[in-house]
Design a protein around this motif. Structure first.
Motif, short mmCIF file in Angstrom:
data_model
loop_
_atom_site.label_atom_id
_atom_site.label_comp_id
_atom_site.label_asym_id
_atom_site.label_seq_id
_atom_site.Cartn_x
_atom_site.Cartn_y
_atom_site.Cartn_z
N LYS A 244 36.40 45.82 39.72
CA LYS A 244 36.72 44.56 39.02
C LYS A 244 37.98 44.68 38.15
O LYS A 244 38.88 43.84 38.21
CB LYS A 244 35.55 44.13 38.13
CG LYS A 244 34.24 43.88 38.83
CD LYS A 244 33.18 43.39 37.87
CE LYS A 244 32.79 44.39 36.79
NZ LYS A 244 32.18 45.63 37.32
N VAL B 181 34.56 38.48 44.76
CA VAL B 181 33.42 39.39 44.64
C VAL B 181 33.79 40.65 45.41
O VAL B 181 33.90 40.62 46.64
CB VAL B 181 32.12 38.78 45.18
CG1 VAL B 181 30.95 39.72 44.89
CG2 VAL B 181 31.85 37.41 44.53
N THR C 175 34.54 41.42 28.84
CA THR C 175 34.26 40.77 30.13
C THR C 175 33.21 39.67 30.01
O THR C 175 32.68 39.21 31.02
CB THR C 175 33.78 41.82 31.16
OG1 THR C 175 32.65 42.52 30.61
CG2 THR C 175 34.88 42.81 31.45
N GLU D 34 37.87 39.01 34.32
CA GLU D 34 36.85 39.91 34.83
C GLU D 34 35.50 39.45 34.29
O GLU D 34 35.35 39.25 33.07
CB GLU D 34 37.13 41.35 34.42
CG GLU D 34 36.08 42.33 34.92
CD GLU D 34 36.36 43.78 34.54
OE1 GLU D 34 35.43 44.60 34.67
OE2 GLU D 34 37.49 44.08 34.10
N CYS D 35 34.54 39.29 35.17
CA CYS D 35 33.21 38.79 34.78
C CYS D 35 32.17 39.84 35.15
O CYS D 35 31.79 39.97 36.32
CB CYS D 35 32.90 37.47 35.50
SG CYS D 35 34.15 36.19 35.22
N ALA D 36 31.71 40.58 34.16
CA ALA D 36 30.78 41.67 34.43
C ALA D 36 29.34 41.18 34.42
O ALA D 36 29.01 40.13 33.83
CB ALA D 36 30.97 42.78 33.41
N ARG D 37 28.50 41.97 35.06
CA ARG D 37 27.06 41.68 35.14
C ARG D 37 26.44 41.42 33.76
O ARG D 37 25.72 40.44 33.57
CB ARG D 37 26.37 42.87 35.80
CG ARG D 37 24.85 42.89 35.73
CD ARG D 37 24.34 44.30 35.81
NE ARG D 37 24.85 45.09 34.71
CZ ARG D 37 24.21 45.25 33.55
NH1 ARG D 37 23.04 44.69 33.36
NH2 ARG D 37 24.75 45.97 32.58
N LYS E 31 25.92 38.29 40.60
CA LYS E 31 27.33 38.21 40.99
C LYS E 31 27.65 36.87 41.66
O LYS E 31 28.77 36.36 41.56
CB LYS E 31 27.68 39.35 41.96
CG LYS E 31 27.31 40.75 41.48
CD LYS E 31 28.08 41.17 40.26
CE LYS E 31 27.79 42.61 39.89
NZ LYS E 31 28.50 43.05 38.67
N THR F 31 34.41 39.46 39.98
CA THR F 31 33.19 40.19 39.70
C THR F 31 32.91 41.18 40.82
O THR F 31 33.64 41.23 41.82
CB THR F 31 32.00 39.24 39.49
OG1 THR F 31 30.90 39.96 38.92
CG2 THR F 31 31.55 38.59 40.80
N VAL G 93 29.41 33.77 39.94
CA VAL G 93 30.86 33.60 39.90
C VAL G 93 31.34 32.87 41.14
O VAL G 93 32.13 31.91 41.06
CB VAL G 93 31.56 34.97 39.76
CG1 VAL G 93 33.07 34.81 39.81
CG2 VAL G 93 31.14 35.65 38.45
N SER H 122 37.63 32.70 43.14
CA SER H 122 36.71 33.75 42.71
C SER H 122 36.83 34.94 43.66
O SER H 122 37.20 34.77 44.83
CB SER H 122 35.26 33.25 42.69
OG SER H 122 34.83 32.89 43.99
#
Length: 851
Positions: A474, A554, A513, A533-536, A577, A469, A580, A552
């Motif tokens: 990302k 960041v 994501t 991928e971990c988006a907002r 964020k 994230t 994550v 993880s």
């Protein structure tokens, strides 16, 4: 009067709670006045829900209590809930947990309806709301056997996914997964299942193995039945050839009339009907798991015992009121239902439902002893004779059934079956287990445990999971990490803003994501390693699509998306964020950017190991971390370098890594640092594999769409980039400052829902980057007028310089065509793209026509 203005459903780790992953998060708009004593009334209605001592708002507190209380009344185990104020004084955020998502949503709607009714003096409709939730729970019910096995899996931390709200369950991630439906698992023999489903073949198999079975024949019509029973002796049994769970079975047949009736009942299930001798004895279910006997239950058909005062119907009603009886999975016993078989059995004893049964007299109401038909069970596991244990395990092996239920009629399981007149009646694949886990009499047996032990002997249920994230970088970090890990020979599944990929084969296009896309990768049986991928947006919308990760990353936190989705400050964005990083396992690593204060400070909120990356080898943070034995990646003396404590490994000269663009693209180098750390940690510090992956990752419109895609025309360069926020523009400026060009033209735009000042900021940075600026408009300006969008950008540009030529060309393709037509020799054009793939295609086509 009241209004729910927003509802979100959290399905994984989220920004709202560290402990609760299944949450309904909503906003309630309250009225200006409230009925006196409303909260007290609702507290009295739901005394089982713990009240807040000093709620910030009584209406919101009342809503919380109702939403939790309704679910609890409907038999759902929920407790957590909280309320908080928002920026708007009349709107409050309410959180409450749910067991079933559909029930949680319905509880919210019902709470609103009840709250308005009570506030206006109308009937609350409590019973109706509870009944509706009962129905939802019943619809969501996956069955007792599946529930028992799943509960055992969950207690071990095994991830699972339920398919289409049915009983098909996937246990475990990726290539480690197993599938089950009730007590059938994917390793159960298909031929064994087929054999067990055919009663005649079952009997022949058992006979050939010299095991005792009832003698019988197969008939297809009344004529054959009448012909065959001339050569048989009553009592008899009729049952469908391919039935199960006791359906269509008629026992203890003593007349031709009853035999014909039994044929009719059986043929509702199967045209072919078995007619066989009736074996006297009690019904016993032997349960064999992984070819070992684990439990034996004596099953007794549904019955009532007379008290000399009550009718049969009254005795049945009294029995059905027992708390153990019900129609849902939490009830170990089923309701006794009166049907034609019940009436027939009573008639055979010259009784009706209105007959008063003498005290102490027992009357059986079903011919079969199945628990689902209201029967009861008694655990007799501890008294089974060793010969009978051997026999049951031998039968399971004969049929290649690793989960096998064997029905045996015998008067005494403590005596070998071969020394009695008993017989093996059925062999069952996918047997029910509730009779063993919840016997009416005797010791409950946790038979789900050996099933999970068989499926996962080493409790190895997860694949490596890397979650990434940050505000920028990302997608590139995800792609690079996945590419490096492919060098290990493993199948890598990954998700990005462009799609879902398995080994670089795209499975789905689009922004993938969020949590559902993560689950697509995690529950794909071909995947060895997941990079997600971990988006907002996905985190805010539904939380993470997994409960924990091994590594993880960041990348950074900068001011993008502020002023939307209740995120007003950088600190609030960092908290999103942080979800994550906090999901990292205790023995895993959170990889943090040591050059970003908000990211660096996240380590104090995590419960895992920390790895840091920095552009500065001499960073005090890096030095202190490595002196303490920490892992870090830096750029030192022109080399990409990894520290493990004080041990240093030089991976490669940074300028030799294609993604660094000869060392000019600092933001790409940051992505390289993060991905290198993840790959080194995942491969056990295999620098050769990591080096090979870094050097073979060639940035291109195909590999890294929208990330510094450079098209070399004859007289100028054209660059496409997805930069759309302040941080992205800052990094682009650094890159452009190191890039020689006779003239630099920028095609820029801003996202419509950003704050005015954020849009002006992009104009300010653009004015410091380009000699000429063309303003275009996104296809969707998210409610902002085109003229206002252009005006704000121009205001920012003119704050820096009023001498820079600015032209507004709303259409992106027209803007690109104009810039290309005006391009000078040795110049450079940079387009900040809206639809990256469409822009790449257009520029590629334009270049192909160049003469």
């Amino acid at each position: 009067m009241f209004e729910i203005t927003e509802t979100k459903v959290m399905r994984g780790p989220n920004q709202w709670s560290d402990q609760h992953t299944q949450l309904i998060v909503l906003k309630l708009k309250t009225g200006s006045s409230v009925k006196a004593g409303l909260l007290k009334e609702i507290n009295g209605m739901f005394p089982e829900v713990h009240p807040n001592e000093s709620p910030v708002n009584e209406i919101a507190e009342a809503f919380r209590i109702i939403a939790i209380g309704l679910q609890r009344r409907a038999g759902m185990n929920v407790e957590f809930g909280s309320i908080a104020a928002t920026a708007k004084p009349e709107i409050f955020r309410i959180l409450f947990s749910y067991e079933y998502e559909a029930a949680g949503k319905h509880a919210a709607a019902s709470a609103l309806k009840m709250l308005e009714a009570i506030a206006t003096g109308q009937p609350a409709g409590l019973d109706e709301c509870i009944e509706e939730l009962h129905e939802i729970r019943s619809d969501e019910d996956m069955g007792a056997t599946t529930s028992f096995i799943l509960h055992e899996a969950i207690s071990r931390g095994i991830p699972y996914k339920r398919f289409d709200n049915g009983s098909l369950i996937t246990l475990g991630y990726g290539r480690k997964q197993k599938k089950m439906r009730t007590a059938l698992v994917d390793s159960t023999s298909g031929i064994g299942i087929e054999l067990a489903g055919d009663k005649e073949e079952t009997k022949k198999m058992l006979e050939e193995a010299k095991l005792p079975v009832p003698k019988g024949v197969i008939v297809y019509d009344e004529e054959e039945l009448l012909s065959e029973i001339k050569n048989m002796q009553f009592p008899l049994v009729t049952k469908p050839l391919d039935g199960n769970h006791g359906r269509g079975v008629t026992t203890e047949i003593n007349s031709i009339e009853k035999a014909l009736h039994g044929l009719k009942i059986a043929q509702k299930i199967s045209k072919a009907v078995i007619v066989e001798e009736f074996i006297r004895g009690e019904d016993h279910r032997f349960l064999v798991i992984n070819y070992k006997l684990v439990a034996v239950a004596k099953r007794t058909p549904a019955h009532v015992k007379g008290d000399g005062k009550s009718t049969v119907q009254q005795l049945i009603d009294n029995e059905n009121e027992h708390p153990d009886r019900g129609s849902s999975q939490e009830h170990p016993l089923a309701q006794i239902k009166v049907d034609d078989i019940t009436k027939k059995l009573l008639a055979e004893k010259s009784l009706t439902l209105e007959s008063i049964l003498p005290e102490g007299e027992t009357v059986y109401l079903k011919e079969i002893a199945n628990i689902s038909a209201g029967g009861t069970s008694t655990d007799v596991t501890d008294i089974v004779h060793p010969e009978n244990i051997f026999m049951a395990e031998h039968i399971a092996k004969l049929f290649s059934l690793n989960i096998c239920g064997i029905d045996i009629l015998t008067t005494d399981v403590s005596v070998p079956l071969t020394k009695q007149t008993g017989a093996i009646i059925e062999v069952n694949a996918g047997p029910g287990i509730r009779m063993h886990t919840n016997p009416t009499i005797g010791i409950p047996r946790n038979v789900a445990k050996p099933i999970i032990d068989m499926l996962f002997p080493d409790n190895d249920t997860r694949i490596p999971l890397i979650a990434i994230t940050g505000t920028n970088g990302k997608t590139t970090t995800t792609r690079l990490t996945a590419h490096i890990l492919k060098e290990t020979g493993k199948t890598v599944g990954y998700t990005t803003t462009e799609g879902i990929y398995i080994d670089d084969h795209i499975i789905e296009n689009g922004d993938c994501t969020g949590s559902q896309s993560a689950q697509t990768i995690l529950f794909d049986p071909t995947v060895d390693i997941a990079v997600l991928e971990c988006a907002r947006g996905g985190i805010i919308r539904a939380g993470l699509g997994f409960d924990s990760c091994d590594i993880s990353i960041v990348t950074n936190v900068s001011d993008d998306h502020l002023g939307t989705k209740d995120i007003e400050t950088l600190e609030e964005l960092a908290k999103v964020k942080l979800v994550v990083a906090k999901s990292t396992k205790k023995d895993g690593y959170a990889i943090l950017n040591a050059d970003d204060d908000l990211v660096y400070d996240m380590q104090q909120y995590t419960n895992c190991k920390i790895a840091l990356f920095s552009m500065d080898e001499n960073s005090p943070r890096i030095k202190a971390h490595c002196e303490s034995g920490g892992v870090a990646a830096v750029i030192g003396e022109g080399y990409l370098t990894v520290y493990n404590g004080e041990w240093k490994t030089r991976i490669a000269p940074i300028e030799s890594i294609p993604l660094s663009f000869e060392g000019r693209a600092e933001f790409m180098i940051q992505n390289i640092l993060a991905a290198t750390l993840a790959a080194m940690l995942q491969t056990g510090f295999n620098s050769e594999v990591v080096r090979k992956g870094l050097l073979s990752f060639i940035p291109s419109p195909e590999k890294t769409p929208g990330r510094l895609n450079i098209f070399k025309f004859k007289n100028f360069d054209f660059i496409i980039d997805y930069a759309h926020n302040k941080s992205g523009f800052i990094e682009l400026k650094k890159f452009l400052d190191k890039t020689d060009a006779s003239e630099k033209t920028g095609i820029i735009a801003a996202t419509g829902d950003r704050r005015d000042e954020d849009i002006r900021n992009l104009g300010r940075y653009a004015a410091q980057m380009f000699d000429n600026i063309i303003i275009r408009h996104d296809t969707d300006l998210r409610g902002r007028p085109e003229a206002e969008h252009s005006k704000l950008l121009i205001e920012g540009i003119e704050e820096i310089s009023k001498e820079i030529p600015v032209k507004v060309i709303p259409d992106e393709k027209e803007a690109i065509s104009y810039a290309i037509a005006k391009a000078k020799k040795g110049s450079m054009i940079l387009a900040c793209a809206d639809d990256v793939h469409a822009t790449i295609a257009f520029v590629s086509e334009t270049k192909s026509r160049e003469h």
